[in-house]
Design an enzyme around this catalytic site. Structure first.
Site, PDB file in Angstrom:
ATOM      1  N   GLU A 226      -3.587   7.714  -4.121  1.00  0.00           N
ATOM      2  CA  GLU A 226      -4.059   7.194  -5.418  1.00  0.00           C
ATOM      3  C   GLU A 226      -5.380   7.846  -5.813  1.00  0.00           C
ATOM      4  O   GLU A 226      -6.235   8.038  -4.949  1.00  0.00           O
ATOM      5  CB  GLU A 226      -4.227   5.668  -5.318  1.00  0.00           C
ATOM      6  CG  GLU A 226      -2.893   4.975  -5.164  1.00  0.00           C
ATOM      7  CD  GLU A 226      -3.019   3.472  -4.979  1.00  0.00           C
ATOM      8  OE1 GLU A 226      -4.122   2.906  -5.173  1.00  0.00           O
ATOM      9  OE2 GLU A 226      -2.011   2.855  -4.630  1.00  0.00           O
TER      10      GLU A 226
ATOM     11  N   HIS B 242      -1.418   0.711  -9.682  1.00  0.00           N
ATOM     12  CA  HIS B 242      -2.053  -0.279  -8.792  1.00  0.00           C
ATOM     13  C   HIS B 242      -2.710  -1.414  -9.603  1.00  0.00           C
ATOM     14  O   HIS B 242      -3.925  -1.628  -9.521  1.00  0.00           O
ATOM     15  CB  HIS B 242      -3.082   0.394  -7.868  1.00  0.00           C
ATOM     16  CG  HIS B 242      -3.401  -0.428  -6.652  1.00  0.00           C
ATOM     17  ND1 HIS B 242      -3.719   0.112  -5.437  1.00  0.00           N
ATOM     18  CD2 HIS B 242      -3.451  -1.775  -6.458  1.00  0.00           C
ATOM     19  CE1 HIS B 242      -3.961  -0.839  -4.559  1.00  0.00           C
ATOM     20  NE2 HIS B 242      -3.808  -2.004  -5.161  1.00  0.00           N
TER      21      HIS B 242
ATOM     22  N   ARG C 113       0.866  -1.166   0.000  1.00  0.00           N
ATOM     23  CA  ARG C 113       0.000   0.000   0.000  1.00  0.00           C
ATOM     24  C   ARG C 113       0.908   1.222   0.000  1.00  0.00           C
ATOM     25  O   ARG C 113       1.985   1.192   0.614  1.00  0.00           O
ATOM     26  CB  ARG C 113      -0.890   0.036   1.260  1.00  0.00           C
ATOM     27  CG  ARG C 113      -2.028  -0.953   1.251  1.00  0.00           C
ATOM     28  CD  ARG C 113      -3.139  -0.554   0.269  1.00  0.00           C
ATOM     29  NE  ARG C 113      -4.262  -1.473   0.273  1.00  0.00           N
ATOM     30  CZ  ARG C 113      -4.447  -2.476  -0.605  1.00  0.00           C
ATOM     31  NH1 ARG C 113      -3.569  -2.705  -1.556  1.00  0.00           N
ATOM     32  NH2 ARG C 113      -5.519  -3.245  -0.524  1.00  0.00           N
TER      33      ARG C 113
END
Ligand code: NAP
Ligand code: 8YV
Length: 321
Positions: free
Chosen positions: A262, A280, A233
């Protein structure tokens, strides 16, 4: 015919998942709505199940609007965006999708490592732009063979990454809170591991417990020849410290699939040739997303059958039958 239970869909899902949801539930979609508060106030009390993913999680306003929810099924393994302890305390089962994405995310980690070390992006640009003809051979790069690879978080995916790294002759070191029954070198201290390895791969969960585990000190220990790979993450790495370390040359390079804000990526990272960025997509193949989607739906179907789920998060295991 009895009425179907109500499912609140928080994020985007595939057509295949939509068909499965609609076969068993009356589906209300929160994704993309502008009248969020009114909509939640209207449908929230009827919601029996929530479907979400690792990105959207279950925000507080959704949880508060759905007092009768019994199960949350997340399309992803990481559930740091869901308050699993809070859900468990209210008797709500939370399910996620472990294991089915181990291979894909491990492939992504290796892909990023190789791309940074062998300078795939600038060397591809050299070939495509005509620099090869104009300037000659591309400069030499660094080998990935026989490196020391440090894995931060030797869980399901971390162990899969270690297996792949071994194929490149790597010596594996790892750091996690507890030592595992494996043949790799355990490092109780993350800075110590960073000092000893050539490549540091982050694959812990996100959330408060791992916030900025990789800080300026860890990056300095990894050093000017070191490579950071983050497929966990964005919150695990102090992004400002990462940019500073790359700008000063204190860190050699980075392969990043995840980011602190993000989908925003710092412009400084976008301009660096020793950095490879992916949006991602660690688990983002047709095959793996299908397996994840099927498990997300299977968890809900199972819950409708007998009140249990196939793959509960650890916080909810005691509730699961
Ligand atoms: P897992 O099996 O639970 O493994 C997590 C590992 O992290 C465990 O070995 C755990 O060991 C370690 N860990 C947890 N907290 C830690 C801490 N504070 N300090 C050091 N180590 C810690 O999980 P997984 O299935 O491998 O997935 C890991 C994560 O990958 C997910 O939670 C998600 O955030 C991320 N992920 C990203 C993508 C992507 O698309 N990029 C896709 C899938 C998953 P100890 O308990 O001993 O510390
Ligand atoms: C997904 C992930 O992209 O499983 C995870 O934890 O990060 C990814 O597989 C994420 O769940 C968003 O859908």
């Amino acid at each position: 015919m009895s009425e179907k239970p109500v499912l609140l869909q928080v994020g985007q899902v595939t057509e295949r998942m939509t068909a499965r949801f609609e076969a068993e539930f009356t589906v209300h979609r929160l994704f993309g709505r502008e009248d969020r508060a009114e909509f939640l106030a209207e449908v929230g009390p009827s919601v029996h199940a929530i479907a979400t993913d690792g990105h959207w999680g279950v925000p507080e306003d959704v949880m508060a609007a759905c007092p009768n929810v019994k199960v949350i099924s997340s399309y992803g393994v990481g559930y740091d965006a869901i308050d699993a302890d809070g859900a468990a305390a209210k008797g709500i089962l939370v399910a996620h999708t472990p294991d089915v994405l181990n291979d894909e995310v491990a492939d992504t980690a290796i892909l990023l490592w190789l791309a940074v070390s062998r300078q795939l992006v600038p060397s591809e640009r050299w070939a495509r732009s005509g620099d090869w003809e104009a300037k000659g051979a591309y400069p030499l790069t660094r080998s990935v063979q026989n490196r020391r690879v440090g894995i931060l978080g030797l869980g399901r995916i971390g162990q899969t990454i270690a297996e792949r790294a071994k194929a490149f002759g790597a010596e594996i070191l790892y750091h996690s809170r507890s030592e595992k029954p494996v043949d790799y070198t355990y490092c109780a201290d993350l800075v110590d591991m960073a000092q000893r390895c050539d490549v540091l791969v982050c694959i812990t969960p996100g959330g408060a417990a791992t916030q900025h585990l990789v800080n300026a000190e860890v990056l300095a220990a990894l050093g000017p020849e070191g490579i950071l790979v983050n497929v966990s993450r964005g919150s695990v790495v102090d992004e400002a410290a990462l940019v500073a370390a790359l700008e000063s040359g204190a860190l050699g390079g980075a392969g990043l699939d995840v980011f602190e804000q993000e989908p925003k990526i710092p412009d400084a990272l976008k301009g660096m040739d020793n950095v490879v960025l992916t949006p991602h997509v660690g688990s983002g193949t047709v095959e793996t997303r299908q397996a994840m989607g099927d498990l997300t739906c299977d968890n809900l179907s199972q819950f409708l059958k007998d009140g249990t789920v196939l793959t509960p998060v650890p916080e909810c295991k005691a509730l699961n039958g």
